[in-house]
Enzyme design. Structure first.
Site, short mmCIF file in Angstrom:
data_model
loop_
_atom_site.label_atom_id
_atom_site.label_comp_id
_atom_site.label_asym_id
_atom_site.label_seq_id
_atom_site.Cartn_x
_atom_site.Cartn_y
_atom_site.Cartn_z
NE ARG A 157 -4.14 2.06 2.33
CZ ARG A 157 -3.98 2.97 3.19
NH1 ARG A 157 -3.41 3.03 4.28
NH2 ARG A 157 -5.13 3.95 3.26
CB ILE A 204 -5.63 5.80 -0.81
CG1 ILE A 204 -5.66 4.26 -0.74
CG2 ILE A 204 -4.64 6.29 0.37
CD1 ILE A 204 -4.10 3.97 -1.20
CB SER A 205 -10.78 3.78 0.63
OG SER A 205 -11.39 4.32 -0.30
CD GLN A 206 -10.58 3.03 8.29
OE1 GLN A 206 -11.58 4.12 8.02
NE2 GLN A 206 -10.57 2.39 9.33
N PRO A 207 -8.02 0.86 4.70
CG PRO A 207 -5.85 0.38 5.25
CD PRO A 207 -6.73 1.33 5.23
#
Ligand code: SAH
Length: 213
Positions: free
Chosen positions: A37, A63-66
């Site tokens: 990531r 970038i979205s939260q994992p």
């Protein structure tokens, strides 16, 4: 561009974190555990790449939260070879997760800068989505429909009709719906006109923007 033992170690911690938050799908956990990531983010954020948080990328996007990526992917129930449409390519991280779990991925991005950057970047890491498209996700991708699954990675003010109509029977649409806060919605197509709807947890996404041209 490199991946190190330090990064790999941090990723395993991240996998533990999202497991503790309720993600159980092994394929999804393996994907999060294997995708670097940190390479999807600007270098100034390197140290934060494996925290379970969203982060800014280019063009005022995130970038979205994992956990969110894992949660949405789990809801899609991807089987190897499934045709999946993503709305909002962004950094390409979610797209890489979908490739990793075996999907044939089509992904649409409306910001040209991100579209160009991510189109070059993903193949460098060995991720080969079927097609990346510069366009408006509200319309879906009629030429390639129907899809086994559609995932929207921006907050939608309403559910775009074309996305529902581009699902196969049995297909799943995962879409966060709402303005300031979004409720994750899962639609399962049961028939030509029948959809089962599930309203799940609350999340915060950048908005799914409507094109003015
Ligand atoms: N999936 C991305 C998340 C990016 S944030 C990732 O893993 O990094 C949401 C993305 O949706 C942004 O890149 C934004 O530009 C894009 N977007 C917003 N409205 C859109 C629309 N109407 N069509 C396609 N993409 C859109």
């Amino acid at each position: 561009m490199k991946d190190t033992f330090k990064h790999q170690g941090l990723r395993q911690q991240l996998v533990k974190t999202i497991k503790a938050k309720g993600i159980v799908d092994e394929k999804v956990l393996n994907a999060i555990g294997s995708i670097p990531r940190h390479l999807f983010m600007d270098s100034s954020f390197l140290d934060h790449a494996y925290q379970d948080k969203a982060f800014p990328i280019a063009a005022d996007q995130t970038i979205s939260q994992p956990y969110t990526v894992a949660y949405q992917t789990e809801l899609l129930k991807v089987k190897t070879g499934d045709k999946i449409l993503e709305i909002g390519t962004g950094s390409g991280y979610q797209c890489a997760v979908l490739c990793e779990v075996g999907a044939k991925v089509y992904s649409i991005e409306r910001q040209q800068e991100l579209f160009k950057k991510t189109s070059k970047f993903l193949p460098k890491l060995g991720y080969r989505p079927k097609k990346l498209i510069f366009g408006d996700g509200y319309k879906g991708l009629p030429d390639e429909a129907p899809f086994d699954g559609i995932i929207v990675t921006a907050g939608a003010p309403f559910v775009p009709k074309p996305l529902l109509s581009q699902l196969k029977i049995g297909g799943r649409l995962v879409i966060p719906v709402g303005d300031d806060v979004q409720v994750m919605n899962l639609f399962i197509r049961k028939g030509q006109k029948e959809f089962e709807q599930h309203e799940l947890g609350e999340f915060r996404f950048v908005p799914l923007l409507e094109d003015k041209n």
